[in-house]
Design a protein around this motif. Structure first.
Motif, PDB file in Angstrom:
ATOM      1  N   ALA A 103     -45.827 -59.595  10.907  1.00 39.78           N
ATOM      2  CA  ALA A 103     -45.738 -60.265   9.485  1.00 39.78           C
ATOM      3  C   ALA A 103     -45.356 -59.554   8.625  1.00 39.78           C
ATOM      4  CB  ALA A 103     -46.961 -61.056   9.224  1.00 39.78           C
ATOM      5  N   LEU A 104     -44.776 -59.775   7.652  1.00 45.79           N
ATOM      6  CA  LEU A 104     -44.138 -58.897   6.600  1.00 45.79           C
ATOM      7  C   LEU A 104     -45.551 -58.289   5.942  1.00 45.79           C
ATOM      8  CD1 LEU A 104     -41.510 -60.990   4.971  1.00 45.79           C
ATOM      9  CD2 LEU A 104     -41.118 -58.829   6.167  1.00 45.79           C
ATOM     10  N   VAL A 105     -45.414 -57.081   5.315  1.00 40.31           N
ATOM     11  CA  VAL A 105     -46.347 -56.230   4.563  1.00 40.31           C
ATOM     12  C   VAL A 105     -46.134 -56.877   3.064  1.00 40.31           C
ATOM     13  CG1 VAL A 105     -47.382 -54.312   3.846  1.00 40.31           C
ATOM     14  CG2 VAL A 105     -46.511 -54.457   6.073  1.00 40.31           C
ATOM     15  N   PRO A 106     -47.280 -57.361   2.512  1.00 40.11           N
ATOM     16  CA  PRO A 106     -46.974 -57.511   1.039  1.00 40.11           C
ATOM     17  C   PRO A 106     -46.518 -56.324   0.243  1.00 40.11           C
ATOM     18  CG  PRO A 106     -49.180 -58.376   1.679  1.00 40.11           C
ATOM     19  CD  PRO A 106     -48.627 -57.617   2.895  1.00 40.11           C
ATOM     20  N   ASP A 107     -45.890 -56.524  -0.665  1.00 40.04           N
ATOM     21  CA  ASP A 107     -45.273 -55.611  -1.612  1.00 40.04           C
ATOM     22  C   ASP A 107     -46.283 -54.804  -2.098  1.00 40.04           C
ATOM     23  OD1 ASP A 107     -42.637 -56.744  -1.088  1.00 40.04           O
ATOM     24  OD2 ASP A 107     -42.406 -57.460  -2.865  1.00 40.04           O
TER      25      ASP A 107
ATOM     26  N   ILE B  68     -48.685 -53.625  -0.962  1.00 46.76           N
ATOM     27  CA  ILE B  68     -49.388 -52.836   0.102  1.00 46.76           C
ATOM     28  C   ILE B  68     -48.254 -51.816   0.429  1.00 46.76           C
ATOM     29  CG2 ILE B  68     -50.418 -52.708   2.386  1.00 46.76           C
ATOM     30  CD1 ILE B  68     -52.289 -54.879   1.490  1.00 46.76           C
ATOM     31  N   ALA B  69     -47.047 -52.515   0.709  1.00 47.11           N
ATOM     32  CA  ALA B  69     -45.950 -51.748   1.297  1.00 47.11           C
ATOM     33  C   ALA B  69     -45.429 -50.537   0.183  1.00 47.11           C
ATOM     34  CB  ALA B  69     -44.762 -52.419   1.239  1.00 47.11           C
ATOM     35  N   ASN B  70     -45.754 -50.861  -0.996  1.00 42.39           N
ATOM     36  CA  ASN B  70     -45.562 -49.688  -2.272  1.00 42.39           C
ATOM     37  C   ASN B  70     -46.350 -48.602  -1.765  1.00 42.39           C
ATOM     38  OD1 ASN B  70     -43.583 -51.361  -3.004  1.00 42.39           O
ATOM     39  ND2 ASN B  70     -44.821 -52.261  -4.644  1.00 42.39           N
ATOM     40  N   THR B  71     -47.588 -48.777  -1.610  1.00 43.72           N
ATOM     41  CA  THR B  71     -48.648 -47.571  -1.298  1.00 43.72           C
ATOM     42  C   THR B  71     -48.467 -46.908  -0.166  1.00 43.72           C
ATOM     43  OG1 THR B  71     -50.200 -48.907  -0.291  1.00 43.72           O
ATOM     44  CG2 THR B  71     -50.549 -48.874  -2.511  1.00 43.72           C
ATOM     45  N   LEU B  72     -47.788 -47.531   1.000  1.00 41.99           N
ATOM     46  CA  LEU B  72     -47.395 -46.965   2.297  1.00 41.99           C
ATOM     47  C   LEU B  72     -46.332 -46.226   2.126  1.00 41.99           C
ATOM     48  CD1 LEU B  72     -48.289 -50.192   4.609  1.00 41.99           C
ATOM     49  CD2 LEU B  72     -49.397 -48.033   4.486  1.00 41.99           C
TER      50      LEU B  72
ATOM     51  N   SER C 195     -31.809 -54.582   2.562  1.00 42.51           N
ATOM     52  CA  SER C 195     -33.131 -54.930   2.077  1.00 42.51           C
ATOM     53  C   SER C 195     -34.386 -54.874   3.217  1.00 42.51           C
ATOM     54  CB  SER C 195     -33.255 -56.324   1.471  1.00 42.51           C
ATOM     55  OG  SER C 195     -32.120 -56.434   0.563  1.00 42.51           O
ATOM     56  N   PRO C 196     -34.485 -53.643   3.788  1.00 43.64           N
ATOM     57  CA  PRO C 196     -35.526 -53.416   4.988  1.00 43.64           C
ATOM     58  C   PRO C 196     -37.010 -53.866   4.437  1.00 43.64           C
ATOM     59  CG  PRO C 196     -34.399 -51.168   4.437  1.00 43.64           C
ATOM     60  CD  PRO C 196     -33.766 -52.400   3.675  1.00 43.64           C
ATOM     61  N   ARG C 197     -37.699 -54.288   5.069  1.00 44.14           N
ATOM     62  CA  ARG C 197     -38.939 -54.569   4.958  1.00 44.14           C
ATOM     63  C   ARG C 197     -39.841 -54.160   6.066  1.00 44.14           C
ATOM     64  NH1 ARG C 197     -39.811 -59.353   1.604  1.00 44.14           N
ATOM     65  NH2 ARG C 197     -42.207 -58.720   1.709  1.00 44.14           N
ATOM     66  N   LEU C 198     -41.232 -53.851   5.634  1.00 42.91           N
ATOM     67  CA  LEU C 198     -42.223 -53.472   6.616  1.00 42.91           C
ATOM     68  C   LEU C 198     -43.009 -54.621   7.457  1.00 42.91           C
ATOM     69  CD1 LEU C 198     -44.305 -50.290   5.573  1.00 42.91           C
ATOM     70  CD2 LEU C 198     -42.516 -50.540   7.384  1.00 42.91           C
ATOM     71  N   LEU C 199     -43.138 -54.590   8.480  1.00 44.16           N
ATOM     72  CA  LEU C 199     -43.788 -55.510   9.116  1.00 44.16           C
ATOM     73  C   LEU C 199     -45.205 -54.813   9.514  1.00 44.16           C
ATOM     74  CD1 LEU C 199     -41.271 -57.295  11.612  1.00 44.16           C
ATOM     75  CD2 LEU C 199     -42.300 -58.165   9.460  1.00 44.16           C
ATOM     76  N   GLU C 200     -46.456 -55.691   9.782  1.00 46.04           N
ATOM     77  CA  GLU C 200     -47.647 -55.221  10.221  1.00 46.04           C
ATOM     78  C   GLU C 200     -48.107 -56.063  11.561  1.00 46.04           C
ATOM     79  OE1 GLU C 200     -50.661 -54.979   7.322  1.00 46.04           O
ATOM     80  OE2 GLU C 200     -50.203 -56.911   6.688  1.00 46.04           O
ATOM     81  N   PRO C 201     -48.838 -55.529  12.356  1.00 40.10           N
ATOM     82  CA  PRO C 201     -49.519 -56.328  13.354  1.00 40.10           C
ATOM     83  C   PRO C 201     -50.750 -57.203  12.749  1.00 40.10           C
ATOM     84  CG  PRO C 201     -49.947 -53.774  13.669  1.00 40.10           C
ATOM     85  CD  PRO C 201     -49.218 -54.059  12.314  1.00 40.10           C
ATOM     86  N   ILE C 202     -50.774 -58.319  12.806  1.00 35.60           N
ATOM     87  CA  ILE C 202     -51.916 -59.277  12.645  1.00 35.60           C
ATOM     88  C   ILE C 202     -52.545 -59.611  13.826  1.00 35.60           C
ATOM     89  CG2 ILE C 202     -52.251 -61.567  11.631  1.00 35.60           C
ATOM     90  CD1 ILE C 202     -50.985 -59.778   9.574  1.00 35.60           C
ATOM     91  N   MET C 203     -54.011 -59.552  13.789  1.00 36.25           N
ATOM     92  CA  MET C 203     -54.727 -59.506  14.860  1.00 36.25           C
ATOM     93  C   MET C 203     -55.403 -61.172  14.923  1.00 36.25           C
ATOM     94  SD  MET C 203     -54.424 -57.059  16.337  1.00 36.25           S
ATOM     95  CE  MET C 203     -55.754 -56.855  17.746  1.00 36.25           C
ATOM     96  N   GLN C 204     -55.420 -61.895  15.896  1.00 39.39           N
ATOM     97  CA  GLN C 204     -56.290 -63.171  15.900  1.00 39.39           C
ATOM     98  C   GLN C 204     -57.802 -62.935  16.144  1.00 39.39           C
ATOM     99  OE1 GLN C 204     -55.044 -66.386  18.545  1.00 39.39           O
ATOM    100  NE2 GLN C 204     -57.108 -67.169  18.230  1.00 39.39           N
ATOM    101  N   ILE C 205     -58.636 -63.113  15.193  1.00 41.19           N
ATOM    102  CA  ILE C 205     -59.910 -62.705  15.484  1.00 41.19           C
ATOM    103  C   ILE C 205     -61.120 -64.091  15.637  1.00 41.19           C
ATOM    104  CG2 ILE C 205     -61.866 -61.880  13.917  1.00 41.19           C
ATOM    105  CD1 ILE C 205     -59.951 -59.890  12.943  1.00 41.19           C
TER     106      ILE C 205
END
Length: 688
Positions: free
Chosen positions: A676-680, A682-686, A597-607
């Protein structure tokens, strides 16, 4: 007259006035004879065309100058570093070779996000610090509020050596709490300082702060505590300054001064503090490294008599002189004509010239000695982080950590005629900036340039255009995603091939899944019993898994982390080789990872966004639209400060969008926080 050296850096948030302050330091030390201005684009340290246009420092400039105090001439090497998070590597490599830093704060903005970043980078390297609260003439300037923020946000104990006389338009000068005198700068260039008695309406406040200064020093310095508690002693200025020197160098307290660099007020006392309180290189503990011959820790004294060692902290390509290696000499000495060793490559080379950098000018010198920062010519393969040493005693010094890039764009030259020089230019900029990564996309054949942020890439591409005359087409910025496994599986992988002569055989059983300790990288646990796989093959298995992590099963992005437990296996007496086990690990990963069950992670920026009250609704709505989460909203000097976590993918073009949204009344700064994990949805579109 004796010479003393101080190696200092100037660190701060963007726009706190670092370059302006450096310019004044050079003016008062006689290095330059006309004061330059960032707004006019004629400063000594910002020589790059873009630095002038953008009004920011991109690459850390180095310059040597002298300051005379109490009949002693001090040699000061100053490195002015960038304040923008996209150029964090420039700061990191400068801090690695400096002994102390001046942290500059804006008197109205106080401690900003990038100030915190660079401050904690300096903490990591264990270097002494002095704070300079700049822009005391600015609207909203509040020395005491910034002092409080330094204490709370930077988790340190500030020690005010001065307090301001007035602020904003009424900022007139400073009160020196040690001398108990008021200092005023009377002429336009701020060269003449007049000492006067403390004004009547400041006497009470000044004596309270002086008492606070002595109490704080007494609390942290035993020697001074005894003097302070013994009423028979008359506490002299010298006793106080000696104690401040001790607490500054032991990093238990941070001296704080103030002024307005732009208005030429408060700079000379800062120079006195730099030479008075900061350590000279020979006062620091021996430099530690690894003795290449014995593999043991080596300690080198920081003096000229010791064997030579130094660290290359920057490589620059100069039009006239070719490749220059910026070197911090930690021990011993070198002369032009000497042969030294590059410990990483094992190559020996002859030093053709030793140069002292004066920002964009250079001065040829005969010798470089312990504590100096110099540039060398004639070093072919030097890279950032390389250790140079004497041939007799090769010592490997701790290298420089380079953060991984988070954003990439596809690039190509606009004309076919530039194709050949394009590759050479990319190789050159990568040498100068190791945080840039150039690679080819295996599927599309495109050239991809990766960096630490949008501005970082923008500046790099602009540099290729301006400095090398190559026009470039670029694709849309892409996020560097990562992957993670979310389930644990057990798998057996067997490799068995016969091809005439010696065959290939490897057999491994392993468990693969997510790490439980939330650390990054591979956690490899070897549970092989009874030698069913000989111990010399185990590192090859680990290597195979480590390499396999570079291409995840989901989308080919690297894995953030993974846990492998090696359980069992078997070998063939003739056909098994280390490489077979490496291949088996890679094949096994490819086979089973897709079932974990691999999942995508994306970089989260502190702004952090600073704006005014009336735009609160618009800023909040915009953060929500970008899938952001607001973590806090504070108020300071009548401005709203929003802290939020926003996915990097939603931040492209944020700076200009925000400008439009708030009619240019907001500022924004970002830094990488975590993955952090990419929400499903969005992951589906990627993945399509």
């Amino acid at each position: 007259m004796k010479y003393n050296t101080r190696n200092i850096g100037i660190i701060a948030h963007v726009d706190a006035g670092k370059t302006t302050l450096t310019e004044r330091l050079l003016y008062y030390t006689g290095m330059i004879h006309k004061i330059g201005n960032v707004d006019d684009g004629n400063t000594t340290m910002d020589k790059d065309i873009q630095e002038k246009n953008r009004g920011i420092t991109i690459s850390s400039a180095a310059i040597s100058t002298q300051w005379k105090k109490d009949h002693t001439i001090f040699n000061i090497n100053i490195i002015d570093t960038p304040g923008h998070i996209d150029f964090a590597v420039e700061v990191e490599r400068s801090l690695r070779v400096l002994d102390s830093v001046v942290a500059v704060f804006c008197a109205s903005s106080g401690v900003q996000p990038q100030t915190e970043n660079v401050w904690f980078q300096a903490e990591k390297h264990g270097i002494a610090k002095i704070c300079f609260i700049n822009k005391m003439d600015r609207t909203g300037a509040d020395f005491f509020a910034v002092l409080k923020e330094i204490e709370t946000k930077l988790d340190t104990t500030p020690l005010a050596l001065q307090i301001p006389i007035g602020s904003e338009d009424h900022f007139e000068g400073v009160i020196d709490l040690i001398k108990q005198k008021a200092l005023y700068w009377v002429d336009e260039n701020g060269e003449t300082i007049i000492e006067k008695e403390i004004p009547e309406n400041y006497i009470k406040e000044a004596s309270e702060w002086r008492m606070k200064l002595m109490e704080t020093v007494a609390e942290f310095d035993e020697t001074f505590f005894e003097t302070f508690m013994n009423s028979e002693y008359q506490i002299s200025e010298e006793m106080i300054t000696e104690a401040i020197k001790r607490v500054c160098q032991s990093r238990t307290l941070v001296p704080v001064l103030c002024g307005s660099a732009f208005k030429n007020k408060g700079v000379q006392p800062l120079l006195d503090a730099i030479v008075g309180y900061f350590p000279s290189p020979n006062q620091l503990p021996p430099i530690k490294g690894k003795d290449v011959k014995t593999e043991e820790t080596a300690e080198l004294e920081r003096n000229e008599a010791e064997t030579f060692s130094g660290l290359v902290f920057k490589v620059m390509i100069d039009k006239h002189m070719g490749k220059l290696a910026m070197l911090r000499i930690y021990s011993g000495k070198i002369e032009s004509g000497d042969t030294v060793l590059n410990v990483r490559t094992g190559e020996q080379f002859r030093i053709s010239r030793i140069l002292q950098m004066q920002s964009d000018k250079t001065l040829t010198i005969d010798m470089g000695k312990a504590g100096d920062i110099v540039a060398l010519t004639g070093i072919k393969d030097a890279k950032t982080g390389d250790s140079l040493s004497s041939i007799e005693k090769p010592v490997l010094l701790e290298s420089i950590t380079i953060p991984a890039p988070v954003i990439r764009v596809s690039i190509e030259p606009k004309t076919n005629a530039d194709e050949k020089s394009f590759g050479l230019v990319l190789a050159k900029i990568q040498e100068e900036d190791p945080s840039l990564v150039v690679e080819r996309d295996k599927q599309t054949g495109e050239t991809l340039l990766s960096g630490l942020g949008e501005l970082h890439l923008e500046v790099t591409l602009e540099k290729i255009r301006l400095n090398h005359g190559i026009e470039i087409n670029q694709g849309k910025p892409k996020v560097s995603y990562r992957e993670i496994l979310t389930e644990t599986r057990k798998h057996r992988e067997k490799l068995s091939k016969q091809n005439g002569g010696s065959g290939q055989f490897a057999d491994i059983t392993f468990e693969i899944g997510p790490r439980e300790d939330s650390e990054i990288g591979l956690e490899f646990i070897n549970q092989i019993k009874g030698g069913v796989i000989p111990s010399e093959f185990i590192p090859a298995i680990e290597k195979g898994f480590r390499e396999a992590m570079e291409n995840g099963a989901l989308s080919g992005n690297p894995l953030e982390s993974m846990k492998i437990t090696l359980l069992d296996g078997s070998t063939h007496s003739k056909d098994s080789h280390a490489l077979d086990f490496e291949i088996a690990a890679r094949d096994g990963f490819r086979e089973i990872a897709k079932h974990c069950s691999p999942r995508l992670l994306e970089p989260i920026m502190q702004i952090e966004i600073q704006s005014i009250e009336e735009y609160t609704g618009a800023v909040t709505a915009d953060i929500n639209k970008r899938r952001g989460i607001i973590t806090s909203i504070d108020e300071k000097s009548g401005r709203k400060i929003f802290t939020a976590e926003v996915p990097l993918a939603s931040t492209f073009g944020y700076i200009s969008d925000l400008r439009t949204l708030t009619s240019g009344r907001a500022s924004i700064s970002m830094k990488l926080s975590h993955y952090a994990l990419v929400p499903d949805f969005i992951a589906n579109t990627l993945m399509t």
